[in-house]
Each structure stands twice: as structure tokens, then as C-alpha cells.
Scaffold this active site. Structure first.
Site, mmCIF file in Angstrom:
data_model
loop_
_atom_site.group_PDB
_atom_site.id
_atom_site.type_symbol
_atom_site.label_atom_id
_atom_site.label_comp_id
_atom_site.label_asym_id
_atom_site.label_seq_id
_atom_site.Cartn_x
_atom_site.Cartn_y
_atom_site.Cartn_z
ATOM 1 N N ASP A 153 42.638 43.004 33.803
ATOM 2 C CA ASP A 153 42.843 41.684 33.232
ATOM 3 C C ASP A 153 42.871 40.582 34.470
ATOM 4 O O ASP A 153 43.707 41.123 35.276
ATOM 5 C CB ASP A 153 44.401 41.738 32.505
ATOM 6 C CG ASP A 153 44.409 40.291 31.529
ATOM 7 O OD1 ASP A 153 43.444 39.460 31.570
ATOM 8 O OD2 ASP A 153 45.260 40.149 30.746
ATOM 9 N N HIS A 224 36.242 39.958 23.153
ATOM 10 C CA HIS A 224 37.197 39.204 23.517
ATOM 11 C C HIS A 224 36.602 38.096 24.710
ATOM 12 O O HIS A 224 36.984 36.962 24.498
ATOM 13 C CB HIS A 224 38.379 39.737 23.994
ATOM 14 C CG HIS A 224 39.474 39.008 25.108
ATOM 15 N ND1 HIS A 224 40.098 38.041 23.857
ATOM 16 C CD2 HIS A 224 39.842 39.011 25.855
ATOM 17 C CE1 HIS A 224 40.913 37.384 24.648
ATOM 18 N NE2 HIS A 224 40.980 37.972 26.230
HETATM 19 C C1 HEM Z 1 47.150 40.734 24.405
HETATM 20 C C2 HEM Z 1 46.540 39.564 24.830
HETATM 21 C C3 HEM Z 1 45.346 39.659 25.727
HETATM 22 C C4 HEM Z 1 44.995 40.688 26.375
HETATM 23 C C5 HEM Z 1 45.189 42.220 26.497
HETATM 24 C C6 HEM Z 1 43.662 40.081 27.231
HETATM 25 C C7 HEM Z 1 43.010 40.861 28.130
HETATM 26 C C8 HEM Z 1 41.822 40.253 28.698
HETATM 27 C C9 HEM Z 1 40.810 41.127 29.589
HETATM 28 C C10 HEM Z 1 41.046 42.625 29.701
HETATM 29 C C11 HEM Z 1 39.756 40.349 29.862
HETATM 30 C C12 HEM Z 1 38.536 40.627 30.692
HETATM 31 C C13 HEM Z 1 38.874 40.668 32.048
HETATM 32 C C14 HEM Z 1 39.061 39.164 32.714
HETATM 33 O O1 HEM Z 1 38.233 38.378 33.080
HETATM 34 O O2 HEM Z 1 40.239 38.862 32.819
HETATM 35 C C15 HEM Z 1 40.037 39.169 29.397
HETATM 36 C C16 HEM Z 1 39.237 37.863 29.833
HETATM 37 C C17 HEM Z 1 39.638 36.662 29.202
HETATM 38 N N1 HEM Z 1 40.882 36.142 28.300
HETATM 39 FE FE1 HEM Z 1 42.075 37.626 27.594
HETATM 40 N N2 HEM Z 1 43.657 38.906 26.937
HETATM 41 C C18 HEM Z 1 44.808 38.347 26.176
HETATM 42 C C19 HEM Z 1 44.811 37.191 25.784
HETATM 43 C C20 HEM Z 1 44.213 36.053 25.945
HETATM 44 C C21 HEM Z 1 44.295 34.828 25.348
HETATM 45 C C22 HEM Z 1 45.661 34.543 24.121
HETATM 46 C C23 HEM Z 1 43.239 34.023 25.881
HETATM 47 C C24 HEM Z 1 43.274 32.338 25.580
HETATM 48 C C25 HEM Z 1 44.181 31.449 25.262
HETATM 49 C C26 HEM Z 1 42.520 34.744 26.645
HETATM 50 C C27 HEM Z 1 41.608 34.234 27.406
HETATM 51 C C28 HEM Z 1 40.774 34.846 28.115
HETATM 52 C C29 HEM Z 1 39.655 34.488 29.065
HETATM 53 C C30 HEM Z 1 39.062 32.756 29.008
HETATM 54 C C31 HEM Z 1 39.068 35.591 29.578
HETATM 55 C C32 HEM Z 1 37.808 35.388 30.508
HETATM 56 C C33 HEM Z 1 36.575 35.393 29.687
HETATM 57 C C34 HEM Z 1 35.221 35.304 30.733
HETATM 58 O O3 HEM Z 1 35.183 34.130 31.194
HETATM 59 O O4 HEM Z 1 34.578 36.376 30.864
HETATM 60 N N3 HEM Z 1 43.063 35.982 26.722
HETATM 61 N N4 HEM Z 1 41.295 39.098 28.586
#
Ligand code: HEM
Length: 311
Positions: A153, A224
Site C-alpha cells: 500500500d 480499487h
Molecule cells: C481498507 C482500505 C484500503 C486499502 C486496504 C487500500 C489499499 C490500496 C492498495 C493496496 C493500493 C495499490 C498500491 C498503491 O498505489 O498504494 C491502493 C491504491 C490507492 N488507494 Fe487505496 N486502500 C484503501 C482505502 C482507500 C480509500 C478509502 C481511498 C480514497 C479515499 C484510497 C485511495 C487510493 C488511491 C488514490 C490509490 C492509488 C491509485 C493509483 O493511482 O494507482 N484507498 N490502495
């Protein structure tokens, strides 16, 4: 950008540390005199400084955020930061983002869990006259920055100048401040573990072992990283996520800690995630994690904290 970055509370721009403690306080339902408030808040700065002195290599920081509800009570002489408002609850289909209580939010980051605990204990004591501690979550670095669903993440987080640009308010009295959305999620680990790795990778939009983004032909619209990405006029707009997992084998999940120059970026992302589009596609990660809390804060620039709280 360097000059702007220097205005922020240090914990806002720095990477997540090995250990972190998140404290959520709710103001007591009573009349306060300003002396009581200033006395409580002014102790926070001293606590962070003293505990850091025990081990400078711990990189301990205490970041402070305040809600729209708390601001006029704590700082009646200062205008409410323009975009600060209560976290809007959202619901679509069976998916829900609740809006929950939170007036003062402290994020204590460092390399040492014991120092975080000391800072948290003293901070809770300092604020006890004016606020109740309603949640205290200890997060930690898991493997190579993975959530407990086993995916890395934070990979797409902005770095260097791009981070400063994404996170900090650029103009006006609040220059150097930042808006924060906090949600505590609980993993539905049993259900997640029943999925094939191939399906899990589609849900996240990246490979599990090597953390490589799926190409456009393999990545579903409901991944996601497709649903959470925000674009304005065709240009991607970034946020900074300082997420950390927390918990144990009985219950665990992710603290979502999202900073941005404006809360609208965070709300757009959340709306895209929760809303099923015309094809019924919402962010499928939400089948496997459940939001238990949701709150918005403003983290004022460091000078504001020092002017008011340095005793
Ligand atoms: C249990 C909750 C969550 C988990 C386990 C999670 C996990 C992840 C993972 C594994 C990634 C891919 C790697 C990375 O680029 O960081 C990711 C990307 C991302 N997450 Fe989450 N996330 C969660 C909640 C959220 C929430 C609530 C938001 C927004 C309010 C969010 C916004 C994003 C964004 C903007 C990306 C990057 C997308 C990109 O440009 O590729 N995430 N998240």
C-alpha cells in the site's frame, strides 16, 4: 516548494513510520474557558519535543488535526479553514461509509512503539480536562509496507515536490496546512482468503507478489486503483495516503489516512469507490473491507501551532 513544505507539521509530509498511534478525541459537552483550552493544547507540543529527546533516531512526530465542530470552540478568534466540514456519510447498495465522532486527532509516528505509547499516554492526560479519548489505534509496518490483505500500500503516492503540491494549502492564512480524512476499516479476512490470487489482483489492480500495476487490458473497471484514482479535466490529481494496518489475528484492518490540499479530492475518490456505475461496477475492495469510522480534520501549519501552543 521547499519553502512551502517547511510550513507544514512535519508528520504530514513524511512517510509512514514503523509504528504509529492514532488518537481520536471528542470535546466534552461543557463550557470551557480559553485558559483551560490553551493550557491543554499547549502541553501537546512539549510532549512531542520531550519524548523525541529520548531517542532522536526514533523520528517521533505528533501531528494534530481539528474538526469543523471543534475549530470554533478551540479557536474562536480564527476563521474556520475554508473547506473544513464534517465527513459526509455515504451509502450505495450495501456499501456504507459512516460519519463518526472526532474533534481532535493526533497521529504519533515514530520508529518506536514504546515512545509512541508514552507520547499517547501524556497527550491523553493533557487533553483530559477538555476532551474524551474515544479511540486509540496502534498501527505498524507490516512486511514490505503491506496491508493485512497482503498487498503493498502506498506505491502510487506522490513524492518530493509533487507530494507538497498535492497535500498543502497554497494560499491565504492556512498556507502550509492540510486536509485529512480518516477511516478505520476492518478486513473481512475469511472472505478475502477464499479468493484466488488472480481475483485479488484484479480487485486491487496490481500483482500481489511483485506489486506491478495490471495493464489496461487486464485491469477491471472495478479495480480499487481504477475507482480511487481522481482526474480533473483529464489530469490525475493525487492525494497522500499514510495508511497503516492495525490489529491482531482476531480483528484487523487498515487505518486510511488521506491528506490533500482540499477534502474534495478525498470525497471524489470515495464517491467513485462506493457508487455502482451504469454497469454495476463499484470498487470491489469494498466487498472485503468495512469502514467503521469516518472523520475530517484540518492540520494547521506549524507556525499556527507554535504561536498558540508554545508555553
Ligand atoms: C481498507 C482500505 C484500503 C486499502 C486496504 C487500500 C489499499 C490500496 C492498495 C493496496 C493500493 C495499490 C498500491 C498503491 O498505489 O498504494 C491502493 C491504491 C490507492 N488507494 Fe487505496 N486502500 C484503501 C482505502 C482507500 C480509500 C478509502 C481511498 C480514497 C479515499 C484510497 C485511495 C487510493 C488511491 C488514490 C490509490 C492509488 C491509485 C493509483 O493511482 O494507482 N484507498 N490502495
Amino acid at each position: 516548494m521547499k519553502e512551502l513544505a517547511a510550513l507544514a507539521q512535519p508528520g504530514v509530509l513524511s512517510n509512514p513510520t514503523t509504528h504509529v498511534e492514532y488518537l481520536t478525541f471528542v470535546l466534552k459537552d461543557q463550557w470551557f474557558d480559553m485558559e483551560e483550552i490553551n493550557d491543554a493544547l499547549s502541553q501537546l507540543l512539549g510532549i512531542g519535543k520531550s519524548i523525541l529527546q529520548k531517542d532522536l533516531t526514533s523520528n517521533l512526530t505528533v501531528s494534530m488535526g481539528f474538526s469543523a465542530n471543534a475549530w470554533p470552540i478551540l479557536f474562536p478568534d480564527v476563521a474556520l479553514p475554508e473547506e473544513l466540514h464534517t465527513f459526509p456519510a455515504m451509502k450505495n447498495g450495501r456499501r456504507e461509509f459512516p460519519s463518526t465522532a472526532g474533534d481532535i486527532f493526533l497521529m504519533i509516528k515514530s520508529e518506536r512503539m514504546d515512545l509512541n505509547f508514552q507520547a499517547a499516554k501524556h497527550a491523553a492526560r493533557a487533553l483530559s480536562q477538555i476532551a474524551d479519548l474515544i479511540e486509540d489505534i496502534q498501527g505498524f509496518k507490516y512486511l514490505d509496507n503491506r496491508d493485512m490483505i497482503d498487498f503493498v500500500d502506498g506505491t502510487e503516492n506522490p513524492v518530493a515536490d509533487e507530494r507538497v503540491e498535492a497535500v498543502l494549502v497554497k494560499e491565504g492564512d492556512n498556507r502550509g496546512g492540510s486536509y485529512l480524512t480518516v477511516q478505520r476499516y476492518v478486513d473481512r479476512q475469511g472472505l478475502w482468503d477464499q479468493q484466488t490470487t488472480e481475483h485479488q489482483e484484479k480487485v486491487i489492480g496490481r500483482t500481489k507478489m511483485d506489486n506491478i500495476e495490471l495493464d489496461e487490458s487486464t485491469k477491471p473497471a472495478w479495480a480499487h486503483n481504477a475507482k480511487s484514482k481522481v482526474e480533473v479535466d483529464g489530469e490525475e490529481v493525487k492525494m497522500l495516503r499514510q495508511n497503516r494496518p492495525y490489529g491482531n489475528a482476531m480483528e484487523h484492518g487498515t487505518m486510511f489516512i488521506g491528506f490533500a490540499e482540499t477534502p474534495s479530492i478525498l470525497e471524489t475518490s470515495l464517491t467513485q469507490m462506493i457508487t455502482a456505475d451504469e454497469h454495476g461496477h463499484y470498487d470491489r475492495l469494498l466487498d472485503f473491507v468495512e469502514a467503521k469510522t469516518g472523520a475530517n480534520y484540518f492540520l494547521p501549519p506549524m507556525a499556527f501551532i507554535e504561536d498558540r501552543f508554545d508555553d
